[in-house]
Design an enzyme around this catalytic site. Structure first.
Site, PDB file in Angstrom:
ATOM      1  CG  ASN A  70      18.707 -11.067  28.529  1.00 27.48           C
ATOM      2  OD1 ASN A  70      17.642 -11.154  27.931  1.00 27.48           O
ATOM      3  ND2 ASN A  70      19.747 -10.420  28.036  1.00 27.48           N
ATOM      4  CG  ASP A  71      19.841 -13.390  25.701  1.00 24.82           C
ATOM      5  OD1 ASP A  71      18.680 -13.041  25.443  1.00 24.82           O
ATOM      6  OD2 ASP A  71      20.838 -12.673  25.488  1.00 24.82           O
ATOM      7  CG  ASP A  96      18.010 -14.566  22.411  1.00 23.15           C
ATOM      8  OD1 ASP A  96      19.115 -14.490  21.844  1.00 23.15           O
ATOM      9  OD2 ASP A  96      17.617 -13.752  23.262  1.00 23.15           O
ATOM     10  CB  SER A 129      12.836  -8.227  23.224  1.00 26.96           C
ATOM     11  OG  SER A 129      13.536  -8.305  24.451  1.00 26.96           O
ATOM     12  CB  THR A 186      22.177  -0.036  28.648  1.00 23.13           C
ATOM     13  OG1 THR A 186      20.778   0.117  28.378  1.00 23.13           O
ATOM     14  CG2 THR A 186      22.593   0.881  29.767  1.00 23.13           C
ATOM     15  CB  SER A 246      21.547   3.102  33.257  1.00 18.66           C
ATOM     16  OG  SER A 246      20.609   3.857  32.514  1.00 18.66           O
ATOM     17  CB  CYS A 298       3.219  32.801  16.804  1.00 14.77           C
ATOM     18  SG  CYS A 298       4.127  32.127  15.396  1.00 14.77           S
TER      19      CYS A 298
END
Length: 516
Positions: A68-69, A88, A107, A135, A196, A435
């Site tokens: 990454n990057d 980037d 991205s 994250t 995660s 409804c």
């Protein structure tokens, strides 16, 4: 310029040193205490050592390592590629520094960013952020599956093929829905990027195995709509009595999370047509109730601070079992609280049917005409063709069924669009009749899942033809006498259906197929 070196701080970003504090806050406090010079340290050696260890592992498994990057780190360790953000290094510059066969991902969160990345030679797109995630704090926007689909539609029409993964808040509970609902006509996702859900798992191997299993199959609620047929209306009309008979005989359960104003009437309607209602706003009951194979109705007419959390629990339980879920976004544009609830519910669950008036459907789609006064739609601002188009486009975007109610109802599965002219004006003059229609459609979706549009159409026609019969009674003088007559007529039709008598339906349906 000479630096004052009397108190020189070298940063250390390791968790053990920071003890959960923010690095910038620690530095600022040190500056307040008299710090004179600061060095921000990132040890290249540590980055390269870790990346090299990871590369040795990935090569053993035949898996590419993407850095990454940091293009410099990727070059140093011989990684197979890099992933770049919008802020980037450019793709062109990275190509000059990397080996010829290096993979470059980027991205993107908009159609313009995606098109630009493809034009500049990106090998794959990281599309997101799909859902909010702890994250990644600096997200420009949360695009959801609708935004993901829009990007895929755009790049799928470009001349150069490109890979794609969705990223942001993806877990075992939503991965199938993300892939299913993001599918565009010309292109689908090639995969998902997970953070995660695997990194924080107690057993990463087990979780990764489960991800691979879920990714390879359609979700249990998925249904691919049938393509339009030249004789669509005739075919549907032939099938409606069969579906009604099937529903009456199966006696399906419908779990109503419905507003308190309509609960009693909706329960009586369900009983009148031969279904089994349960009225429970408590989400923790949903896993047990879903085992009965019935449907769930989410009707947010009586919204409270706890409602959405209960709706989400129930929706997840029914989604996991592949049981149908009906969403009635009552008063969706009336308040900011309701608008926020719509966004959260649409992001966190799959709805087999979204049913609402013009104002509610426009709010769900994202082009609200303004604030509603209450549960009523307000004055229409769309012509009939625009209503049909809105219904089709929302159904196509969500890959589900959409019913836009009004003097003429519009029903679509994203391919077929049907206009229905049945019903009576008294339905719009009694609280709870709309409804209750949500309850009715849930009953039919539970009984007939192979063609969801046909199921909803069958329930709608049963309900609206019964309303016409009720309004025609000599003793019905207005809304007050109409309601018990409607319940009676629903029961009369049910009894006729059980006897194999379809005369209630013969020649009564006022439907036509709309070509857009």
């Amino acid at each position: 310029m000479f630096a004052n070196l009397s108190l020189y701080l070298v940063t250390d970003p390791t968790p053990e040193i920071l003890k959960g504090r923010d690095l910038c806050i620690v530095v600022e406090e040190a500056l307040k205490g008299g710090l004179q010079t600061l060095m921000y340290e990132i040890k290249m050696r540590v980055l390269i050592e870790t990346a090299s260890k990871l590369h040795a592992i990935t090569k053993t498994h035949g898996v590419p390592l993407i850095i990454n990057d940091r293009v410099d780190v990727a070059v140093a360790v011989g990684a197979e590629g890099v992933h770049l953000g919008q802020d980037d290094m450019t793709i062109d510059t990275a190509r000059k520094l990397l080996p010829d066969n290096a993979i470059i991902g980027i991205s993107v969160s908009s159609v313009d960013e995606a098109r630009k990345a493809v034009d500049q030679g990106a090998d794959y797109l990281g599309i997101g952020t799909v859902f909010p995630t702890p994250t990644k704090k600096d997200t420009k926007s949360i695009i959801g599956t609708a935004g993901t689909k829009e990007i895929l539609e755009a790049v799928g029409e470009m001349s150069r093929a490109v890979g794609s993964v969705a990223i942001g808040g993806i877990n075992l509970g939503n991965v199938q829905r993300v892939i299913f609902q993001s599918q565009a006509i010309s292109k689908g996702l090639d995969g998902v990027a997970v953070v995660s859900a695997i990194m924080a798992a107690d057993d990463p191997k087990e979780v990764a195995t489960e991800f691979n299993k879920l990714i390879s199959i359609l979700p249990p609620f998925a249904a691919i709509p049938a393509p339009p047929r030249p004789n669509e209306v005739s075919a549907l009309l032939n099938d409606v009595p069969l579906v009604v008979r099937k529903m009456v005989k199966e006696h399906p359960l419908v779990h109503n999370m419905i507003n308190f104003v309509a609960a009693n009437f909706a329960a009586n309607v369900a009983l009148a047509i031969g279904a089994s209602p349960i009225m429970s706003p408590y989400g923790d009951e949903a896993p047990d109730l879903a085992l009965n194979g019935g449907a769930l109705l989410i009707n947010m007419g009586s919204l409270t601070s706890e409602s959405v959390s209960h709706y989400l629990k129930a929706t997840r339980a029914y989604n996991e079992g592949g049981n149908p879920v009906v969403y009635d976004p009552v008063g969706a544009a009336a308040t900011q609280v309701r608008r926020a609830a719509v966004k959260q519910l649409m992001a966190d669950g799959y709805f087999d049917l979204i049913k609402g008036n013009e104002g509610e459907i426009r709010e769900v789609f994202g082009n609200s005409a303004g604030r509603q006064r209450g549960v009523d739609s307000g004055p229409s601002t769309l012509n009939n063709r625009e209503k049909a188009t809105l219904t089709r486009d929302l159904a196509r975007r969500e890959r589900n069924i959409v019913l836009l109610t009004g003097p003429v109802d519009y029903l679509s599965d994203g391919n077929r669009v049907i206009a229905i002219g049945n019903g009576h004006s008294f339905l719009g003059q009694v609280t709870g009749t709309g409804c209750a229609l949500g309850t009715v459609t849930g009953c039919f979706l539970a009984a007939h899942r192979s063609d969801k549009l046909l199921a909803v159409l069958s329930g709608l026609l049963l309900y609206e033809i019964a309303s016409e019969n009720a309004a025609a009674k000599d003793y019905v003088r207005g809304p007050g006498s109409f309601v018990p007559a409607l319940l009676d007529e629903l029961c009369v039709i049910r009894e006729a259906v059980l006897k194999g008598d379809d005369s209630w339906f013969s020649g009564r349906a006022k439907i036509q197929q709309i070509t857009l």
